[in-house]
Design a protein around this motif. Structure first.
Motif, PDB file in Angstrom:
ATOM      1  N   HIS A  20       1.719   2.310  -3.710  1.00 44.38           N
ATOM      2  CA  HIS A  20       0.219   2.605  -4.299  1.00 44.38           C
ATOM      3  C   HIS A  20       0.664   1.177  -4.808  1.00 44.38           C
ATOM      4  N   PHE A  21       0.428   0.207  -4.127  1.00 41.31           N
ATOM      5  CA  PHE A  21      -0.247  -1.127  -4.386  1.00 41.31           C
ATOM      6  C   PHE A  21       0.340  -1.543  -5.200  1.00 41.31           C
ATOM      7  N   SER A  60      -8.812   1.798  -3.141  1.00 42.97           N
ATOM      8  CA  SER A  60      -8.389   2.140  -2.481  1.00 42.97           C
ATOM      9  C   SER A  60      -8.815   3.459  -2.129  1.00 42.97           C
ATOM     10  N   PRO A  72       0.657  -0.836   0.117  1.00 43.14           N
ATOM     11  CA  PRO A  72      -0.269  -0.060  -0.169  1.00 43.14           C
ATOM     12  C   PRO A  72       0.848   1.792  -0.517  1.00 43.14           C
TER      13      PRO A  72
END
Length: 224
Positions: A8-9, A189, A5
């Motif tokens: 930015h994943f 998210s 995460p």
């Protein structure tokens, strides 16, 4: 797949390019990149009776301006910074051109009545940003203030370099490129409803279905 995460994943261990090269939108190859993204934004606008496209990261706005030429009743607002937005202001008429850094701007100087006539497009922009979260927050702000929806696109790394290619991207102006699974997690998210998530053409020169096309709306909006 172990996603980070804080990255930015992206997959853990992915190497981003920081800083990237500034993207000067001056391609004269004759190829149209992401040719189906702006028509998707127009279709979304028509479905919801909207008359404006807000283009985040418009570059020199060639596709946005062409869309308006083909649809004279359509109003357009382009958002970018630096040489690209300067070029738009100097060379393009019939639109509104806002100077904003998408890595920091989470609102725009637009009244609610204007936003309420719009849909948003953010075409192959997020991969250029060192921090793409402010741009996504800006998209959420526009949706919260009445935009009917937003059309996003970004390269699909799993369809181009391969999911195992952990960066940096081959394109020197890209910070990162997400796989489809990574980008789904990134978009999820944020407080949006994903109404469409598939692949579209990267270009009109036979590049194949290697671009991710995503439509998001407010979570309480009707399905597209």
């Amino acid at each position: 797949m172990d996603l980070d995460p804080d990255l930015h994943f992206l997959t853990c261990g992915y190497l981003q390019r920081v800083p990237p090269e500034y993207f000067a939108d001056a391609d004269d190859s004759g190829i149209t990149w992401q040719p189906d993204v702006y028509p998707a934004a127009l279709a979304l606008a028509r479905k919801h009776d909207r008359t404006m496209i807000i283009d985040l990261g418009c570059g020199r706005a060639g596709k946005l301006a062409a869309l308006r030429e083909q649809n004279p009743s359509l109003d357009i607002i382009g958002v970018d910074f630096g040489p690209n937005i300067d070029w738009c202001r100097e060379h393009l008429r019939g639109g509104r051109w806002l100077d904003a850094d998408l890595e920091s701007a989470t609102t725009l100087p637009l009244v609610p009545e204007v936003i309420a006539r719009s849909v948003v497009v953010c075409s192959d922009v997020l991969e250029h940003l060192i921090d793409p979260r402010p741009a996504m927050r800006l998209i959420c702000w526009l949706l919260d203030h009445g935009a009917a929806g937003a059309v996003l696109s970004t390269p699909a790394r799993d369809k181009r370099a391969g999911a195992d290619h952990l960066g940096p991207p081959f394109n020197p102006s890209h910070v990162r490129e997400w796989t489809q699974g990574e980008f789904r997690a990134f978009v999820a998210s944020f407080p949006v409803a994903v109404e469409r998530f598939d692949l579209t053409r990267s270009d009109d020169g036979g590049g194949g279905l290697t671009t991710q096309l995503v439509v998001v709306m407010r979570p309480d909006e009707e399905r597209w």
